[in-house]
Design an enzyme around this catalytic site. Sequence first.
Site, PDB file in Angstrom:
ATOM      1  N   ASN A   1       0.606  58.410   3.217  1.00 38.40           N
ATOM      2  CA  ASN A   1       0.332  60.056   2.924  1.00 38.40           C
ATOM      3  C   ASN A   1       1.893  60.422   3.120  1.00 38.40           C
ATOM      4  O   ASN A   1       2.102  61.573   3.072  1.00 38.40           O
ATOM      5  CB  ASN A   1      -0.406  60.621   4.066  1.00 38.40           C
ATOM      6  CG  ASN A   1      -0.018  60.551   5.356  1.00 38.40           C
ATOM      7  OD1 ASN A   1       1.150  59.724   5.738  1.00 38.40           O
ATOM      8  ND2 ASN A   1      -0.806  60.701   6.329  1.00 38.40           N
ATOM      9  N   LYS A   2       3.016  59.708   3.168  1.00 40.34           N
ATOM     10  CA  LYS A   2       4.172  60.212   3.208  1.00 40.34           C
ATOM     11  C   LYS A   2       4.711  60.701   1.861  1.00 40.34           C
ATOM     12  O   LYS A   2       4.177  60.450   0.706  1.00 40.34           O
ATOM     13  CB  LYS A   2       5.128  59.133   3.830  1.00 40.34           C
ATOM     14  CG  LYS A   2       4.718  59.145   5.121  1.00 40.34           C
ATOM     15  CD  LYS A   2       5.001  59.891   6.442  1.00 40.34           C
ATOM     16  CE  LYS A   2       4.185  59.957   7.682  1.00 40.34           C
ATOM     17  NZ  LYS A   2       4.509  58.925   8.529  1.00 40.34           N
ATOM     18  N   THR A   3       5.980  61.064   1.708  1.00 39.93           N
ATOM     19  CA  THR A   3       6.376  61.550   0.538  1.00 39.93           C
ATOM     20  C   THR A   3       6.783  60.924  -0.600  1.00 39.93           C
ATOM     21  O   THR A   3       6.644  61.029  -1.629  1.00 39.93           O
ATOM     22  CB  THR A   3       7.848  62.610   0.726  1.00 39.93           C
ATOM     23  OG1 THR A   3       9.048  61.611   1.251  1.00 39.93           O
ATOM     24  CG2 THR A   3       7.583  63.570   1.574  1.00 39.93           C
TER      25      THR A   3
END
Length: 409
Positions: A191-193
């Site tokens: 769920n990170k960039t």
Amino acid sequence: MKVPFHRVDTSGNELRYLQEVLESGWLTTAGRCFDFEKSFAKATGARFGIAVNSCTAALHLACEALGVTRGSEVLVPTLTFTSTAEIVEYLGGRVRLVDVDPTTGLLTPALVESALESHPSISCVMPVHFAGRPCHMRGPAGDPGIVDICAARGVAVVEDAAHAFPARHADGSMVGSAIGSAATCFSFYANKTITTGEGGMVTTDDEELAERMRRMRLHGIDRPAWDRHRRGGTSWEYDVVAAGFKYNLSDLAAAVGLAQLERVEESREARARLADRYRDRLAPLDSTFRLPLGTDVESHHAWHLFVAHLRKSSGIDRSRFIEAMTEREIGTSVHYKPLHRMSHWSRSCLDDGGHEPRDLREEFPAAEAWYEGCVPLPLYPSMKDSEFDAVCAAVEESVHACRQPVRRP
Ligand SMILES: *Cc1c(COP(=O)(O)O)cnc(C)c1O
């Protein structure tokens, strides 16, 4: 969920690059991984990038290489994920939790200075660029940053930049470049960039540090298999020079990372535009919500998270509000329940010798207020206009619903 809290975007070359790796017959760390390291280092302005299988591994390697060891004291903001603190205990060190700035949720130079005054034995500080907004790391003269304060006392700094790719410091240099600190750690969790499924990177300009981390990420072996493979000849011969770890990133993961990197700037711009639109659209709810500040120049913020805050004066209970959002099928999340509220870390806070039992909530008032009011809203480039509208409508309706008195049976 009508609008999930996060949606992974693999719409670029991910599949093609994965297939190339699968067909190459070499799946673990090799060429794609080195390409990924080079591209990532370039994107952050760092000399070296060392790819690993998580940000937790990156933080562990960085602290190990910088000398955190048995008995070391390390300063960690309480508003973070448990990774930042746990790696200190892997190394036998002791975590000192500290409160954050009430508006930004960040560690500030003043907070660091006062913690170092009270605990002169702290030998390492770990700022977290929360939500993607960089902490104040360096000068200008007269306005010292966290690194300036630490350097003056010989204290090491390791940045947790799990939220901050790509982001810039106030002077325009990237988070991950040497303007920040000796070592900066990034996450490619789902769920990170950007994501590689699981993965991480540590950047540094220090050659010796890079070498130590590179070696320790693969068992402390002096000549890894890919190197022996490349050179041929006495390919079985290697030495183990330290008891290292198993933290290398596979070429499969790196292939996904390379594809993600290709869209990183457009994806950041899309998140920044959404953040602007949230601020415009939710402005009429100003008496209910405090919205996140931008930075002086918008390109300085990675916008990993858009955290709205229910004002205390609104009288709305955060948990009830999140329930109302969930009923409307809008994904929200809480970032984070501060570490001093977790049983392990609260014990470690209280176990500092001779103190009366005390209420930790009073020790971390800003992080407490943050936690009590925070409502992170969905923010990702593939969000459609209709989804954005659905989130905003649900926020408005939920505010209304939460203002109604609770019906009792
Ligand atoms: C996600 C996260 C981490 C851990 O990242 P992994 O890649 O899952 O190890 C560390 N710190 C913060 C602040 C994070 O949000």
